[in-house]
Design a protein around this motif. Structure first.
Motif, PDB file in Angstrom:
ATOM      1  N   MET A  68       1.068  -1.183   0.137  1.00 33.61           N
ATOM      2  CA  MET A  68       0.058   0.027   0.003  1.00 33.61           C
ATOM      3  C   MET A  68       0.753   1.458   0.072  1.00 33.61           C
ATOM      4  SD  MET A  68      -3.073  -1.090   2.678  1.00 33.61           S
ATOM      5  CE  MET A  68      -3.820   0.422   2.432  1.00 33.61           C
ATOM      6  N   GLU A 103       3.580   1.068  -3.478  1.00 38.23           N
ATOM      7  CA  GLU A 103       2.869   0.925  -4.693  1.00 38.23           C
ATOM      8  C   GLU A 103       1.719   1.538  -4.719  1.00 38.23           C
ATOM      9  OE1 GLU A 103       3.165  -3.138  -6.174  1.00 38.23           O
ATOM     10  OE2 GLU A 103       5.205  -3.267  -5.013  1.00 38.23           O
ATOM     11  N   ASN A 104       0.955   1.949  -3.975  1.00 37.26           N
ATOM     12  CA  ASN A 104      -0.476   2.614  -3.562  1.00 37.26           C
ATOM     13  C   ASN A 104      -1.178   1.694  -3.912  1.00 37.26           C
ATOM     14  OD1 ASN A 104      -0.996   5.490  -3.167  1.00 37.26           O
ATOM     15  ND2 ASN A 104      -1.876   5.833  -5.301  1.00 37.26           N
ATOM     16  N   GLN A 105      -1.169   0.418  -3.655  1.00 35.48           N
ATOM     17  CA  GLN A 105      -2.338  -0.431  -3.718  1.00 35.48           C
ATOM     18  C   GLN A 105      -3.181  -0.310  -2.773  1.00 35.48           C
ATOM     19  OE1 GLN A 105      -0.936  -4.613  -4.417  1.00 35.48           O
ATOM     20  NE2 GLN A 105       0.604  -4.195  -5.696  1.00 35.48           N
ATOM     21  N   SER A 106      -4.461  -0.665  -3.178  1.00 36.30           N
ATOM     22  CA  SER A 106      -5.602  -0.546  -1.859  1.00 36.30           C
ATOM     23  C   SER A 106      -5.233  -1.761  -1.023  1.00 36.30           C
ATOM     24  CB  SER A 106      -6.959  -0.850  -2.772  1.00 36.30           C
ATOM     25  OG  SER A 106      -7.111  -2.078  -3.254  1.00 36.30           O
ATOM     26  N   ILE A 118      -6.187   4.124   1.374  1.00 37.97           N
ATOM     27  CA  ILE A 118      -5.305   4.881   0.583  1.00 37.97           C
ATOM     28  C   ILE A 118      -4.995   6.441   0.939  1.00 37.97           C
ATOM     29  CG2 ILE A 118      -4.753   6.000  -1.883  1.00 37.97           C
ATOM     30  CD1 ILE A 118      -4.025   3.019  -1.233  1.00 37.97           C
ATOM     31  N   SER A 119      -6.117   7.083   1.637  1.00 33.71           N
ATOM     32  CA  SER A 119      -6.172   8.530   2.289  1.00 33.71           C
ATOM     33  C   SER A 119      -5.159   8.554   3.227  1.00 33.71           C
ATOM     34  CB  SER A 119      -7.405   9.073   2.304  1.00 33.71           C
ATOM     35  OG  SER A 119      -7.851   8.190   3.422  1.00 33.71           O
ATOM     36  N   ILE A 126      -2.514   6.521   3.751  1.00 31.10           N
ATOM     37  CA  ILE A 126      -1.309   6.035   3.242  1.00 31.10           C
ATOM     38  C   ILE A 126      -0.738   7.747   2.608  1.00 31.10           C
ATOM     39  CG2 ILE A 126      -0.010   5.101   1.644  1.00 31.10           C
ATOM     40  CD1 ILE A 126      -0.634   3.233   3.591  1.00 31.10           C
ATOM     41  N   ASN A 127      -1.750   8.360   1.733  1.00 36.48           N
ATOM     42  CA  ASN A 127      -1.039   9.499   1.332  1.00 36.48           C
ATOM     43  C   ASN A 127      -0.824  10.549   2.315  1.00 36.48           C
ATOM     44  OD1 ASN A 127      -1.440   8.716  -1.225  1.00 36.48           O
ATOM     45  ND2 ASN A 127      -3.527   9.167  -1.503  1.00 36.48           N
ATOM     46  N   ARG A 159       2.557   9.912   3.832  1.00 38.24           N
ATOM     47  CA  ARG A 159       3.317  10.028   2.748  1.00 38.24           C
ATOM     48  C   ARG A 159       3.844  11.593   2.717  1.00 38.24           C
ATOM     49  NH1 ARG A 159       1.233   7.897  -1.275  1.00 38.24           N
ATOM     50  NH2 ARG A 159       2.012   5.962  -1.126  1.00 38.24           N
TER      51      ARG A 159
END
Length: 325
Positions: A173, A176-179, A237-238, A240-241, A244
């Motif tokens: 996640m 690689e920005n995977q769900s 994902i939000s 994770i972002n 980051r």
């Protein structure tokens, strides 16, 4: 030549790995036993407990049994290696082996944690060994480090990534920005996650492991109901972002920390600085971070799951017992 006879309970992923390593490294293990003890010893599997003795396991069927009494009542078997997993009948089998005066090796974190320390206490009363290095962090010898290498220290905190499945998913996640769903599916395809991943992704697996480490470090087996447990299903994902953007990362951290009113134990996804040593532990790897008074801060890292890594730790415990016999 002295033969140390053992019995394996279960011939699944880890059990097969143990059997294969013992066969492949038979001469090497005997040589190391001779170097350490001055005695010629060989480790031999005498019995393997399986559900169906008619199934082809790729071993001599003469050593297979579906009757645990054959193992318990065999005076030649000195070490019972429990690898069937789950709480029952594993706990009962280990207790019966101890009652029969046999040494026990296991990788079963659930049975250990849910016993509240009673299995280990029974082994101490009976004067037999109960070893479980493989139950916590795969190849990482964290139990030996706590029990032996850090005897001159007071441990203040243990934190770590002790579940390879969740670390793999969060790494996918994050990198690689995977769900979550996509990363979980990939983990299942690679064999890092079970078809039913609940124990891993909801934090039960890590909870059992940190309970064991808490008992070793602080001599307190926490009530599992008191451990704050949050799984990773809710990590989006939000999230994770956001991590980051803050130059941080999200890791699934289990921790036990000594405090004024006892020991605080928790398991949850946490946003940590990318400068932290645990931040760069990616994939299915495990790492344990120990803070203590004299030695300071120590981090141990290694493979945390899989047939061979876990089996390697089990064989290490078998060897340690065989060395003393």
């Amino acid at each position: 030549m002295k033969t140390v006879k053992i019995a394996l309970l279960g011939l699944g992923t880890v059990g097969s790995g143990v059997k294969n390593i013992l066969e492949e490294k038979k001469d090497q293990l005997s040589q190391k036993l001779f170097e350490k003890t001055g005695e010629k010893k060989v480790i031999e599997i005498k019995k393997i407990l399986v559900r169906n003795t008619d199934k082809d396991y790729g071993v001599d069927k003469a050593i297979l049994t579906d009757d645990y009494a054959q193992i318990i009542n065999d005076p030649q078997i000195q070490i019972v290696v429990e690898l069937i997993g789950g709480q029952e009948p594993a706990s009962k089998y280990m207790e019966q082996a101890i009652e029969a005066g046999k040494h026990v090796v296991t990788a079963n974190k659930m049975a250990i944690a849910m016993s509240g320390g009673s299995i280990e206490d029974k082994a101490r009363e009976k004067g037999v060994s109960f070893m479980y290095e493989a139950s916590v962090a795969g190849t990482i010898p964290v139990i030996r480090v706590i029990e032996d290498s850090l005897v001159a220290n007071e441990i203040q905190k243990i934190s770590g990534i002790i579940n390879g499945t969740t670390n793999y998913i969060l790494s996918k996640m994050m990198n690689e920005n995977q769900s979550f769903e996509s990363a979980l599916k990939k983990a299942q395809e690679l064999g890092f996650a079970e078809a039913d991943p609940t124990s891993d992704v909801e934090g039960y697996d890590a909870m059992y492991k940190i309970a064991i480490l808490s008992k070793l470090a602080f001599n307190i087996m926490p009530d599992l109901n008191d451990i704050k447990r949050t799984g990773i299903r809710g990590v989006s994902i939000s999230d994770i972002n956001k991590a980051r953007e803050n130059a941080n990362t999200i890791k699934f951290i289990a921790q036990a920390e000594k405090c004024r009113d006892g020991v605080r134990v928790s398991v949850s996804p946490l946003e940590i600085s990318k400068d932290h040593s645990l931040a760069n532990v990616d994939g299915a790897m495990n790492a344990v971070y120990i803070t203590c008074d004299n030695a300071g801060e120590i981090m141990l890292q290694g493979a945390g799951a899989g047939s061979r890594p876990t089996a390697s730790a089990v064989v290490s415990d078998i060897f340690a017992i065989a060395e003393k016999l």
